[in-house]
Design a protein around this motif. Structure first.
Motif, PDB file in Angstrom:
ATOM      1  N   GLY A 262      -1.941  -5.007  -4.927  1.00  0.00           N
ATOM      2  CA  GLY A 262      -3.133  -4.835  -4.093  1.00  0.00           C
ATOM      3  C   GLY A 262      -3.946  -6.102  -3.970  1.00  0.00           C
ATOM      4  O   GLY A 262      -4.509  -6.398  -2.896  1.00  0.00           O
ATOM      5  N   PHE A 263      -4.030  -6.871  -5.048  1.00  0.00           N
ATOM      6  CA  PHE A 263      -4.773  -8.129  -4.995  1.00  0.00           C
ATOM      7  C   PHE A 263      -4.103  -9.104  -4.037  1.00  0.00           C
ATOM      8  O   PHE A 263      -4.769  -9.742  -3.209  1.00  0.00           O
ATOM      9  N   MET A 264      -2.790  -9.248  -4.144  1.00  0.00           N
ATOM     10  CA  MET A 264      -2.087 -10.184  -3.277  1.00  0.00           C
ATOM     11  C   MET A 264      -2.166  -9.768  -1.811  1.00  0.00           C
ATOM     12  O   MET A 264      -2.270 -10.607  -0.912  1.00  0.00           O
TER      13      MET A 264
ATOM     14  N   ALA B 207       6.905  -0.170 -10.361  1.00  0.00           N
ATOM     15  CA  ALA B 207       7.640  -1.438 -10.464  1.00  0.00           C
ATOM     16  C   ALA B 207       7.271  -2.377  -9.318  1.00  0.00           C
ATOM     17  O   ALA B 207       7.005  -3.565  -9.526  1.00  0.00           O
ATOM     18  N   PHE B 208       7.235  -1.851  -8.087  1.00  0.00           N
ATOM     19  CA  PHE B 208       6.868  -2.687  -6.954  1.00  0.00           C
ATOM     20  C   PHE B 208       5.415  -3.130  -7.044  1.00  0.00           C
ATOM     21  O   PHE B 208       5.078  -4.260  -6.654  1.00  0.00           O
ATOM     22  N   THR B 209       4.543  -2.252  -7.549  1.00  0.00           N
ATOM     23  CA  THR B 209       3.133  -2.615  -7.701  1.00  0.00           C
ATOM     24  C   THR B 209       2.967  -3.802  -8.639  1.00  0.00           C
ATOM     25  O   THR B 209       2.166  -4.710  -8.386  1.00  0.00           O
ATOM     26  N   VAL B 210       3.733  -3.818  -9.720  1.00  0.00           N
ATOM     27  CA  VAL B 210       3.632  -4.906 -10.696  1.00  0.00           C
ATOM     28  C   VAL B 210       4.362  -6.155 -10.202  1.00  0.00           C
ATOM     29  O   VAL B 210       3.818  -7.269 -10.233  1.00  0.00           O
ATOM     30  N   ILE B 211       5.586  -5.977  -9.733  1.00  0.00           N
ATOM     31  CA  ILE B 211       6.400  -7.137  -9.338  1.00  0.00           C
ATOM     32  C   ILE B 211       5.758  -7.880  -8.167  1.00  0.00           C
ATOM     33  O   ILE B 211       5.672  -9.121  -8.171  1.00  0.00           O
ATOM     34  N   LEU B 212       5.271  -7.154  -7.164  1.00  0.00           N
ATOM     35  CA  LEU B 212       4.658  -7.800  -6.007  1.00  0.00           C
ATOM     36  C   LEU B 212       3.284  -8.387  -6.333  1.00  0.00           C
ATOM     37  O   LEU B 212       2.737  -9.146  -5.545  1.00  0.00           O
ATOM     38  N   GLY B 213       2.745  -8.031  -7.485  1.00  0.00           N
ATOM     39  CA  GLY B 213       1.505  -8.666  -7.925  1.00  0.00           C
ATOM     40  C   GLY B 213       1.751  -9.944  -8.697  1.00  0.00           C
ATOM     41  O   GLY B 213       0.924 -10.859  -8.688  1.00  0.00           O
ATOM     42  N   ILE B 214       2.909 -10.030  -9.370  1.00  0.00           N
ATOM     43  CA  ILE B 214       3.226 -11.200 -10.193  1.00  0.00           C
ATOM     44  C   ILE B 214       4.100 -12.190  -9.424  1.00  0.00           C
ATOM     45  O   ILE B 214       3.878 -13.406  -9.478  1.00  0.00           O
TER      46      ILE B 214
ATOM     47  N   GLY C 193      -2.170   6.119 -18.120  1.00  0.00           N
ATOM     48  CA  GLY C 193      -2.008   4.674 -17.996  1.00  0.00           C
ATOM     49  C   GLY C 193      -1.375   4.278 -16.673  1.00  0.00           C
ATOM     50  O   GLY C 193      -1.792   3.295 -16.034  1.00  0.00           O
ATOM     51  N   VAL C 194      -0.365   5.052 -16.233  1.00  0.00           N
ATOM     52  CA  VAL C 194       0.267   4.765 -14.942  1.00  0.00           C
ATOM     53  C   VAL C 194      -0.732   4.933 -13.807  1.00  0.00           C
ATOM     54  O   VAL C 194      -0.810   4.089 -12.898  1.00  0.00           O
ATOM     55  N   PHE C 195      -1.526   6.011 -13.857  1.00  0.00           N
ATOM     56  CA  PHE C 195      -2.501   6.243 -12.793  1.00  0.00           C
ATOM     57  C   PHE C 195      -3.576   5.160 -12.797  1.00  0.00           C
ATOM     58  O   PHE C 195      -4.025   4.711 -11.733  1.00  0.00           O
ATOM     59  N   ALA C 196      -3.989   4.721 -13.986  1.00  0.00           N
ATOM     60  CA  ALA C 196      -4.974   3.643 -14.069  1.00  0.00           C
ATOM     61  C   ALA C 196      -4.429   2.357 -13.442  1.00  0.00           C
ATOM     62  O   ALA C 196      -5.142   1.655 -12.710  1.00  0.00           O
ATOM     63  N   LEU C 197      -3.161   2.040 -13.705  1.00  0.00           N
ATOM     64  CA  LEU C 197      -2.549   0.855 -13.106  1.00  0.00           C
ATOM     65  C   LEU C 197      -2.539   0.946 -11.583  1.00  0.00           C
ATOM     66  O   LEU C 197      -2.864  -0.018 -10.879  1.00  0.00           O
ATOM     67  N   LEU C 198      -2.182   2.120 -11.064  1.00  0.00           N
ATOM     68  CA  LEU C 198      -2.143   2.301  -9.618  1.00  0.00           C
ATOM     69  C   LEU C 198      -3.544   2.195  -9.014  1.00  0.00           C
ATOM     70  O   LEU C 198      -3.731   1.641  -7.923  1.00  0.00           O
ATOM     71  N   LEU C 199      -4.549   2.728  -9.714  1.00  0.00           N
ATOM     72  CA  LEU C 199      -5.929   2.608  -9.228  1.00  0.00           C
ATOM     73  C   LEU C 199      -6.383   1.156  -9.238  1.00  0.00           C
ATOM     74  O   LEU C 199      -7.088   0.706  -8.320  1.00  0.00           O
ATOM     75  N   PHE C 200      -5.999   0.406 -10.269  1.00  0.00           N
ATOM     76  CA  PHE C 200      -6.339  -1.019 -10.303  1.00  0.00           C
ATOM     77  C   PHE C 200      -5.707  -1.755  -9.119  1.00  0.00           C
ATOM     78  O   PHE C 200      -6.309  -2.662  -8.539  1.00  0.00           O
TER      79      PHE C 200
ATOM     80  N   TYR D 175       0.828  -1.205   0.000  1.00  0.00           N
ATOM     81  CA  TYR D 175       0.000   0.000   0.000  1.00  0.00           C
ATOM     82  C   TYR D 175       0.864   1.257   0.000  1.00  0.00           C
ATOM     83  O   TYR D 175       0.538   2.251  -0.664  1.00  0.00           O
ATOM     84  N   GLY D 176       1.965   1.230   0.735  1.00  0.00           N
ATOM     85  CA  GLY D 176       2.831   2.398   0.790  1.00  0.00           C
ATOM     86  C   GLY D 176       3.402   2.763  -0.565  1.00  0.00           C
ATOM     87  O   GLY D 176       3.373   3.933  -0.975  1.00  0.00           O
ATOM     88  N   PHE D 177       3.918   1.786  -1.306  1.00  0.00           N
ATOM     89  CA  PHE D 177       4.485   2.065  -2.626  1.00  0.00           C
ATOM     90  C   PHE D 177       3.423   2.584  -3.591  1.00  0.00           C
ATOM     91  O   PHE D 177       3.651   3.549  -4.326  1.00  0.00           O
ATOM     92  N   THR D 178       2.267   1.943  -3.602  1.00  0.00           N
ATOM     93  CA  THR D 178       1.208   2.356  -4.530  1.00  0.00           C
ATOM     94  C   THR D 178       0.697   3.746  -4.193  1.00  0.00           C
ATOM     95  O   THR D 178       0.434   4.561  -5.089  1.00  0.00           O
ATOM     96  N   THR D 179       0.571   4.062  -2.916  1.00  0.00           N
ATOM     97  CA  THR D 179       0.031   5.358  -2.505  1.00  0.00           C
ATOM     98  C   THR D 179       0.982   6.496  -2.841  1.00  0.00           C
ATOM     99  O   THR D 179       0.554   7.544  -3.359  1.00  0.00           O
TER     100      THR D 179
END
Length: 514
Positions: free
Chosen positions: A421-423, A490-497, A404-411, A365-369
């Motif tokens: 966020g899902f994980m 990067a952390f938002t994507v990597i920690l999701g995959i 696109g970056v903001f949409a990814l962060l909102l997702f 949450y910290g990285f995404t926020t």
């Protein structure tokens, strides 16, 4: 006859991450006093970032040693959760300092006011609004706040925890009123934050006094021992836990103590909002976890129903009120309230999975926020930041990359699969189910569906509506902001995959020393 008073024995090496940050903050004060004005900003940035990097290195060194210990006469606990949260705060703190350092977005050279002492709207204030001068005292203030945040989740003594609470809070009260634009709104936010924070601190201190009357000590270990003994009156315990909970739940922004959050998030300079939204929540949840897991671990049936009610109210209120917002920063504020409820689900699990899931959630949450608020700061009009949702219409056509970056962060905030966020939600919901809180998970899933609606609404607004003729522009950031956004994404994507390495790290850290 006079008696010899022995000096307390303090092992300074385990305190090194905290001491380094406070040392950097003190050095920042000296920079303000002795470095020429034109060199202060760069000097402050170097001192702050170097201090946080060194503190992070000390955290890694202590974590590699793997030894948990009570230090400073058992007032501080250096264990897995404390070190995990301190490392998280150091990394997020670096991002916050980089955002504060951004000067390219505003034509006058920064989002922080030139002279905070000037009355908003005065002739001098209007003149300095276009000045390139920056209130560089914001850097040592931020470092003192981060030092208090590092101390807060490590406190094993309630009186020291109160001191840490004030050390992290007082600089934030000041920083909230330092916005260069919309000065009245910023100062109103600072005043609200200060007044409500003072009330919450008073509740916390009163709770400490009641618990001292109950246990005869303010050490969490002694309080735990007292709760295990038969024959003690529990009146002081219940009142003390309730009062203490008010102070901690205020800092995490839980309902019904969330009233300050939207106004303060909206009025503060956006980098300060990012610091509060990410770092303060991490530190406050760390303290809340230590208090309830260590101090009241054997009396969980007394306080767990209270947290159930708070978690449900927080998820529902945050999700529903976010739908009605027309300001991006206020929407993210109510989003943070909803996320507080989701994190509380992990706290309520009362098991190791819940603790590790909560630690992982706070990190993601910290990285995404921080990245989200950094993107918000890029969209600007002639008056400064363009935060009204109507101004974001068609942003995907004006700047596909930023949208696109903001949409990814909102997702990610919505908890869409293949994002962090899902994980994070999966980790805390799974732990709560194992802990017998299935009904709470059902509420959390429903609230998550509601939050997905208002996140999707912003995405639709950006990509499927035409931009207004006089719409805002997307500023080109400097390397400071660009790096912060890139790392957050990067952390938002990597920690999701590939979340397992960090989940394993959180699992290894999920043991409190008692």
């Amino acid at each position: 006859m006079p008696t010899d008073i022995q000096a307390p024995s303090i092992a300074y090496l385990p305190l090194l991450p905290i001491l380094i940050v406070f040392g950097a903050a003190t050095l920042g004060v000296l920079v303000e006093a002795f470095v020429p004005a034109h060199q202060r900003r760069l000097s402050q940035v170097v001192v702050a970032v170097a201090g946080l990097v060194a503190s992070l290195g000390a955290v890694i060194y202590l974590a590699a040693d793997g030894t948990s210990r009570l230090v400073a006469e058992s007032a501080l606990a250096i264990d897995g959760p404390a070190l995990f949260l301190q490392g998280t705060l150091c990394v997020l703190g670096i991002g916050s300092i980089l955002l504060l350092s951004e000067r390219r977005l505003d034509r006058s050279g920064g989002v922080v006011v030139s002279q905070a002492a000037n009355a908003p709207g005065s002739r001098e204030d209007l003149r300095l609004a276009e000045s390139s001068h920056v209130q560089t005292e914001v850097y040592p203030l931020a470092m003192f706040a981060l030092g208090g945040m590092l101390l807060f989740p490590a406190c094993n003594n309630l009186l020291l925890m109160f001191v840490a609470l004030e050390v992290l809070s007082l600089p934030l009260y000041l920083m909230a009123g330092l916005a260069r634009r919309r000065r009245l709104l910023s100062q109103e936010a600072a005043l609200k934050y200060f007044l409500l924070g003072a009330f919450a601190s008073a509740f916390f201190l009163y709770g400490v006094a009641l618990l001292y009357g109950y246990a005869g000590s303010v050490d969490l270990g002694d309080i735990l021992t007292a709760t295990s003994q038969a024959g003690k009156s529990d009146g002081l315990l219940y009142l003390g836990v309730a009062m203490l909970g008010v102070g901690l739940l205020f800092k995490v922004g839980a309902v019904p103590f969330q009233a300050w959050t939207p106004d303060v998030y909206q009025g503060s300079p956006t980098p300060v909002t990012a610091l509060m939204a990410a770092c303060t929540k991490v530190a406050a949840f760390g303290a809340l976890l230590r208090v309830f897991y260590v101090g009241f671990g054997t009396s969980q049936w007394d306080w767990r129903p209270m947290l159930w009610a708070v978690a449900i109210l927080t998820m529902v209120v945050g999700a529903i009120l976010a739908v009605t917002q027309t300001d991006v920063k206020r929407m993210l504020a109510y989003s943070s309230i909803a996320h507080t409820g989701f994190i509380l689900v992990g706290v309520i699990a009362i098991n190791k999975s819940g603790l590790s899931g909560t630690l992982f959630y706070l990190l993601t949450y910290g990285f995404t926020t921080i990245a989200s608020f950094a993107v918000v700061g890029l969209v600007r009009d002639s008056a400064g930041e363009a935060t009204h949702l109507a101004q974001w219409a068609g942003l995907g056509k004006r700047s596909p990359l930023v949208a696109g970056v903001f949409a990814l962060l909102l997702f990610a905030l919505a908890g869409i699969p293949l994002t962090s966020g899902f994980m994070a939600k999966f980790a805390v919901f799974k732990a709560a189910t194992e802990g017998g809180a299935t009904a709470l998970v059902v509420v959390g899933v429903i609230a998550s569906a509601v939050t997905a609606f208002f996140y999707a609404r912003v995405v639709v607004l950006m990509f499927f509506q035409e931009p207004t003729v006089d719409g805002p522009t997307v500023a080109v950031p400097s390397a400071y902001t660009a790096v912060t956004i890139a790392v957050g994404v990067a952390f938002t994507v990597i920690l999701g995959i590939v979340p397992q390495p960090v989940l394993d790290l959180a699992g290894k850290a999920a043991t409190f020393i008692r």
